[in-house]
Design a protein around this motif. Structure first.
Motif, PDB file in Angstrom:
ATOM      1  N   ALA A 177      35.390 -23.644 -20.780  1.00 20.69           N
ATOM      2  CA  ALA A 177      34.041 -24.337 -20.222  1.00 20.69           C
ATOM      3  C   ALA A 177      33.206 -25.538 -21.130  1.00 20.69           C
ATOM      4  CB  ALA A 177      33.079 -24.225 -19.011  1.00 20.69           C
ATOM      5  N   GLY A 178      32.761 -26.509 -20.862  1.00 16.69           N
ATOM      6  CA  GLY A 178      32.421 -27.019 -22.991  1.00 16.69           C
ATOM      7  C   GLY A 178      32.819 -26.892 -23.654  1.00 16.69           C
ATOM      8  N   ARG A 179      34.783 -26.813 -23.848  1.00 13.30           N
ATOM      9  CA  ARG A 179      35.497 -27.210 -25.197  1.00 13.30           C
ATOM     10  C   ARG A 179      36.953 -28.214 -24.517  1.00 13.30           C
ATOM     11  NH1 ARG A 179      33.123 -22.402 -24.706  1.00 13.30           N
ATOM     12  NH2 ARG A 179      32.324 -20.479 -25.862  1.00 13.30           N
ATOM     13  N   PHE A 180      36.672 -28.973 -26.169  1.00 12.47           N
ATOM     14  CA  PHE A 180      38.025 -29.714 -25.770  1.00 12.47           C
ATOM     15  C   PHE A 180      38.606 -29.247 -27.065  1.00 12.47           C
ATOM     16  CE2 PHE A 180      39.371 -33.783 -28.442  1.00 12.47           C
ATOM     17  CZ  PHE A 180      38.966 -34.091 -27.015  1.00 12.47           C
ATOM     18  N   GLY A 181      40.132 -29.577 -26.840  1.00 15.38           N
ATOM     19  CA  GLY A 181      41.418 -29.425 -27.954  1.00 15.38           C
ATOM     20  C   GLY A 181      42.238 -30.419 -27.494  1.00 15.38           C
ATOM     21  N   PHE A 182      42.338 -30.735 -29.017  1.00 13.74           N
ATOM     22  CA  PHE A 182      43.786 -31.737 -28.808  1.00 13.74           C
ATOM     23  C   PHE A 182      44.670 -31.293 -29.591  1.00 13.74           C
ATOM     24  CE2 PHE A 182      40.901 -32.706 -32.271  1.00 13.74           C
ATOM     25  CZ  PHE A 182      41.848 -32.524 -32.993  1.00 13.74           C
ATOM     26  N   ALA A 183      46.044 -31.383 -29.748  1.00 14.57           N
ATOM     27  CA  ALA A 183      47.466 -31.522 -30.410  1.00 14.57           C
ATOM     28  C   ALA A 183      48.156 -32.383 -31.025  1.00 14.57           C
ATOM     29  CB  ALA A 183      48.420 -29.974 -29.555  1.00 14.57           C
ATOM     30  N   GLU A 184      48.041 -32.173 -32.163  1.00 11.58           N
ATOM     31  CA  GLU A 184      49.170 -33.061 -33.430  1.00 11.58           C
ATOM     32  C   GLU A 184      49.919 -32.883 -33.494  1.00 11.58           C
ATOM     33  OE1 GLU A 184      46.035 -35.018 -36.412  1.00 11.58           O
ATOM     34  OE2 GLU A 184      45.427 -32.851 -36.753  1.00 11.58           O
ATOM     35  N   ARG A 185      51.007 -33.370 -33.539  1.00 10.37           N
ATOM     36  CA  ARG A 185      52.858 -32.599 -34.308  1.00 10.37           C
ATOM     37  C   ARG A 185      51.912 -33.313 -36.378  1.00 10.37           C
ATOM     38  NH1 ARG A 185      56.664 -31.758 -31.056  1.00 10.37           N
ATOM     39  NH2 ARG A 185      57.999 -31.049 -32.693  1.00 10.37           N
TER      40      ARG A 185
ATOM     41  N   MET B 274      62.667 -35.963 -35.819  1.00 11.64           N
ATOM     42  CA  MET B 274      61.432 -35.911 -36.139  1.00 11.64           C
ATOM     43  C   MET B 274      60.665 -34.740 -36.146  1.00 11.64           C
ATOM     44  SD  MET B 274      60.756 -40.299 -36.127  1.00 11.64           S
ATOM     45  CE  MET B 274      59.674 -40.725 -35.879  1.00 11.64           C
ATOM     46  N   GLU B 275      60.986 -35.431 -34.550  1.00 14.77           N
ATOM     47  CA  GLU B 275      60.398 -33.264 -33.942  1.00 14.77           C
ATOM     48  C   GLU B 275      60.996 -32.143 -34.910  1.00 14.77           C
ATOM     49  OE1 GLU B 275      61.290 -34.033 -29.761  1.00 14.77           O
ATOM     50  OE2 GLU B 275      60.018 -35.232 -30.324  1.00 14.77           O
ATOM     51  N   GLU B 276      62.089 -31.611 -34.984  1.00  8.26           N
ATOM     52  CA  GLU B 276      62.235 -30.784 -35.867  1.00  8.26           C
ATOM     53  C   GLU B 276      61.946 -30.779 -37.259  1.00  8.26           C
ATOM     54  OE1 GLU B 276      64.582 -28.703 -34.747  1.00  8.26           O
ATOM     55  OE2 GLU B 276      65.103 -29.510 -33.250  1.00  8.26           O
ATOM     56  N   CYS B 277      61.093 -32.061 -37.964  1.00 14.97           N
ATOM     57  CA  CYS B 277      60.763 -31.928 -38.893  1.00 14.97           C
ATOM     58  C   CYS B 277      59.087 -31.420 -38.547  1.00 14.97           C
ATOM     59  CB  CYS B 277      61.175 -33.101 -39.940  1.00 14.97           C
ATOM     60  SG  CYS B 277      62.778 -33.483 -40.512  1.00 14.97           S
ATOM     61  N   THR B 278      58.669 -31.805 -37.975  1.00 11.41           N
ATOM     62  CA  THR B 278      56.871 -31.382 -37.121  1.00 11.41           C
ATOM     63  C   THR B 278      57.520 -29.991 -36.409  1.00 11.41           C
ATOM     64  OG1 THR B 278      57.105 -32.573 -35.525  1.00 11.41           O
ATOM     65  CG2 THR B 278      56.495 -33.537 -37.515  1.00 11.41           C
ATOM     66  N   THR B 279      55.657 -29.487 -36.601  1.00 12.33           N
ATOM     67  CA  THR B 279      55.164 -28.397 -36.102  1.00 12.33           C
ATOM     68  C   THR B 279      53.930 -29.232 -34.651  1.00 12.33           C
ATOM     69  OG1 THR B 279      54.983 -26.096 -35.229  1.00 12.33           O
ATOM     70  CG2 THR B 279      54.035 -26.976 -37.400  1.00 12.33           C
ATOM     71  N   TRP B 280      53.351 -28.040 -34.117  1.00 18.26           N
ATOM     72  CA  TRP B 280      52.212 -28.146 -32.991  1.00 18.26           C
ATOM     73  C   TRP B 280      51.364 -27.681 -34.123  1.00 18.26           C
ATOM     74  CZ3 TRP B 280      51.405 -31.894 -29.609  1.00 18.26           C
ATOM     75  CH2 TRP B 280      52.559 -32.722 -28.777  1.00 18.26           C
ATOM     76  N   LYS B 281      50.333 -28.691 -34.075  1.00 20.20           N
ATOM     77  CA  LYS B 281      48.767 -27.748 -35.189  1.00 20.20           C
ATOM     78  C   LYS B 281      47.506 -28.412 -33.715  1.00 20.20           C
ATOM     79  CE  LYS B 281      45.847 -27.582 -38.499  1.00 20.20           C
ATOM     80  NZ  LYS B 281      45.362 -28.383 -39.555  1.00 20.20           N
ATOM     81  N   PHE B 282      46.787 -27.134 -33.132  1.00 23.56           N
ATOM     82  CA  PHE B 282      46.364 -27.018 -32.366  1.00 23.56           C
ATOM     83  C   PHE B 282      44.597 -26.943 -32.863  1.00 23.56           C
ATOM     84  CE2 PHE B 282      42.602 -25.450 -29.735  1.00 23.56           C
ATOM     85  CZ  PHE B 282      42.998 -26.512 -28.747  1.00 23.56           C
TER      86      PHE B 282
ATOM     87  N   GLY C 275      50.779 -36.996 -30.241  1.00 28.88           N
ATOM     88  CA  GLY C 275      49.779 -35.711 -29.693  1.00 28.88           C
ATOM     89  C   GLY C 275      49.682 -35.564 -28.690  1.00 28.88           C
ATOM     90  N   GLU C 276      48.251 -34.902 -27.865  1.00 25.20           N
ATOM     91  CA  GLU C 276      47.661 -34.894 -26.781  1.00 25.20           C
ATOM     92  C   GLU C 276      46.671 -34.386 -27.206  1.00 25.20           C
ATOM     93  OE1 GLU C 276      51.494 -32.623 -25.226  1.00 25.20           O
ATOM     94  OE2 GLU C 276      50.462 -31.074 -25.114  1.00 25.20           O
ATOM     95  N   THR C 277      46.166 -34.285 -25.905  1.00 19.86           N
ATOM     96  CA  THR C 277      44.239 -34.099 -25.563  1.00 19.86           C
ATOM     97  C   THR C 277      45.350 -32.876 -24.937  1.00 19.86           C
ATOM     98  OG1 THR C 277      44.381 -35.521 -23.658  1.00 19.86           O
ATOM     99  CG2 THR C 277      43.233 -36.112 -25.655  1.00 19.86           C
ATOM    100  N   VAL C 278      44.146 -31.494 -24.851  1.00 21.97           N
ATOM    101  CA  VAL C 278      44.658 -30.144 -24.218  1.00 21.97           C
ATOM    102  C   VAL C 278      43.672 -29.908 -23.159  1.00 21.97           C
ATOM    103  CG1 VAL C 278      45.283 -27.622 -24.560  1.00 21.97           C
ATOM    104  CG2 VAL C 278      45.880 -29.369 -26.235  1.00 21.97           C
ATOM    105  N   PRO C 279      44.443 -29.908 -21.621  1.00 20.41           N
ATOM    106  CA  PRO C 279      42.348 -29.808 -20.989  1.00 20.41           C
ATOM    107  C   PRO C 279      42.031 -27.929 -21.348  1.00 20.41           C
ATOM    108  CG  PRO C 279      44.031 -30.677 -19.732  1.00 20.41           C
ATOM    109  CD  PRO C 279      44.647 -29.925 -21.119  1.00 20.41           C
TER     110      PRO C 279
END
Length: 486
Positions: free
Chosen positions: A141-149, A469-477, A129-133
């Motif tokens: 401001a004051g918020r944090f986000g991450f996304a994962e498959r 593997m990417e085709e079998c998943t989707t991003w979730k934030f 996954g990845e962190t999302v600025p």
């Protein structure tokens, strides 16, 4: 075919690992050995009941297992790969009998299938996954986000006859290792292989319901694609079938690896013996029954006559015959209907003015390596997918004409060019309208480490270990406000 139907093994759909009794015997699909012209087994059509039962069980299994760790899912795959490798003799025998695949090629396919499963087991640990600025705007401001498959749910896989083990695991392994369940509807000729692989997965410890097999034909495939609890439809097969399944799937994610008409360009500066040696097996192994088999060989005129002479000589040296003979290079095509279609295309091209240089010398379902020269551009041999052991030699004056001829096609799966020029190689990379381009390697060469798929009538989406593997998943934030005071 004197063998009585009652003595022929009857195969049933396997839902959650258990046989599912299908329709009455009168609706069975008979699978015929294309070399011996005798029944191998018959399939009980699963019908809507088997489709509904398999999808319902898959949905339950997905919900029960979707939080299993990556290590656990990778372990399932590694155990299944070992089981498949150990069962190579039995799987090879099934392919030799049901589809007429030469024993040497069938054994290679089983080994590649196990290797692909192991590759998926290793790659799952690198699907990050990845962190999302979020503070690029004042509101963030004051918020944090991450996304994962995350997995999508139930994957419906429709698989073809020509590589019944490899093209099956190309869909099953990425789906399972990313947390999905999968229901497979194989081509009838590949059904016994699919059932055996599903059994091996189950014996290796895969939870019941994560991998089911529904037997039948177009009716079952369309019902599976249209099922409301199916989240992803992945298909390898002909373009017409793929388009019908895409319509049935509607708004679902659709991955289609469909037809091909692979151009292989031989430039005037090419290494002639090397080009001939690589294109020959690309055109004729598997009896040309692969979507990336070489079909159109486009040769610059200064090299055309020498290439044609060497290529025809090489084609005549190939051994066509009994698939059980380990020295056989190509066996029969899958059934008599395919042989009729292929020979009809050859006859039509010759009637239109093409020259037949060697072949087809048909005996039953066996078609010898066939080389046709200078077929008209409007000929079916040039315009359509042959899916048989036929190569068409087409002369062109220069590279510009070669590219124009190669791209004058509705298919765009994989192509090749033979040249010593880096400039020409890079131009082919830019301008050849296919999903994959090989330089100084023929179009049938494929590795599982790169994105594989096509343009136009060749389909949509990409396969290959990480890409499937990417085709079998989707991003979730997920976003978090870190402090209520800000």
């Amino acid at each position: 075919m004197a063998q009585h139907a009652r003595s022929i093994p009857r195969l049933h759909s396997a839902v959650a690992g258990s046989p599912f009794q299908g329709a009455s015997a009168g609706d069975d699909i008979m699978v015929i050995d294309p070399w011996r012209d005798e029944p191998v087994h018959r399939l009980a059509r699963g019908g809507a009941d088997a489709v509904n039962a398999a999808v319902a069980r898959a949905r339950e299994a997905f919900l029960a297992s979707r939080w299993e760790s990556r290590a656990t899912r990778a372990g399932w795959l590694l155990a299944a790969a070992d089981a498949i490798a150990a069962a190579a003799p039995a799987l090879t025998d099934l392919m030799v009998r049901a589809i007429g695949k030469p024993r040497r090629a069938a054994g290679f396919e089983v080994g590649r299938s196990a290797a692909f499963i192991r590759a998926c087991a290793g790659a799952i640990h690198h699907l990050h996954g990845e962190t999302v600025p979020l503070d690029g705007t004042p509101a963030g401001a004051g918020r944090f986000g991450f996304a994962e498959r995350v997995p999508l749910g139930v994957v419906a896989a429709v698989t073809p006859f020509n590589a019944p083990a490899n093209l099956l695991v190309q869909k099953v392994a990425p789906a399972i290792v990313t947390g999905n369940a999968v229901v497979v509807k194989p081509a009838p000729e590949g059904a016994a292989v699919a059932l055996e692989i599903a059994r091996l997965f189950a014996e290796a410890g895969l939870p019941a319901g994560l991998f089911s097999v529904v037997l039948g034909g177009a009716e079952e495939a369309l019902a599976l694609a249209a099922h409301p609890d199916v989240a992803v439809v992945t298909v390898t097969g002909g373009t017409a079938a793929g388009e019908a399944l895409a319509r049935a799937a509607g708004a679902k994610r659709f991955l289609g690896e469909l037809g091909g008409n692979s151009p292989n360009i031989v430039c005037a500066d090419a290494d002639l013996p090397d080009a001939v040696a690589r294109i020959l097996p690309s055109a004729f192994e598997a009896s040309g029954q692969q979507c990336i088999s070489t079909q159109r060989i486009i040769v610059e005129e200064p090299l055309f006559d020498a290439f044609a002479e060497a290529f025809v000589e090489g084609a005549r040296r190939l051994k066509a015959g009994d698939p059980d003979d380990p020295d056989t290079d190509l066996g029969p095509v899958v059934h008599a209907r395919a042989a009729d279609r292929i020979c009809g295309m050859i006859d039509a091209a010759v009637a239109d003015g093409a020259r037949l240089l060697t072949g087809p010398d048909r005996r039953g379902c066996l078609i010898a390596p066939t080389v046709v020269s200078r077929a008209p551009q409007a000929s079916v041999l040039v315009r359509e997918e042959i899916f048989g052991p036929v190569a068409v030699l087409l002369p062109v004056p220069d590279v510009d004409a070669a590219l124009a001829l190669a791209n004058d096609c509705e298919y765009g799966l994989q192509g090749a060019c033979f040249t010593r020029s880096l400039d020409t190689a890079m131009r082919m990379s830019r301008e050849l309208q296919v999903g994959s381009v090989w330089i100084n390697e023929a179009s049938r060469f494929r590795l599982d480490s790169y994105p594989f798929g096509g343009f136009g009538k060749s389909g949509t989406g990409r396969e290959g270990v990480t890409y499937a593997m990417e085709e079998c998943t989707t991003w979730k934030f997920t976003g978090m406000r870190l402090s209520a005071g800000r």
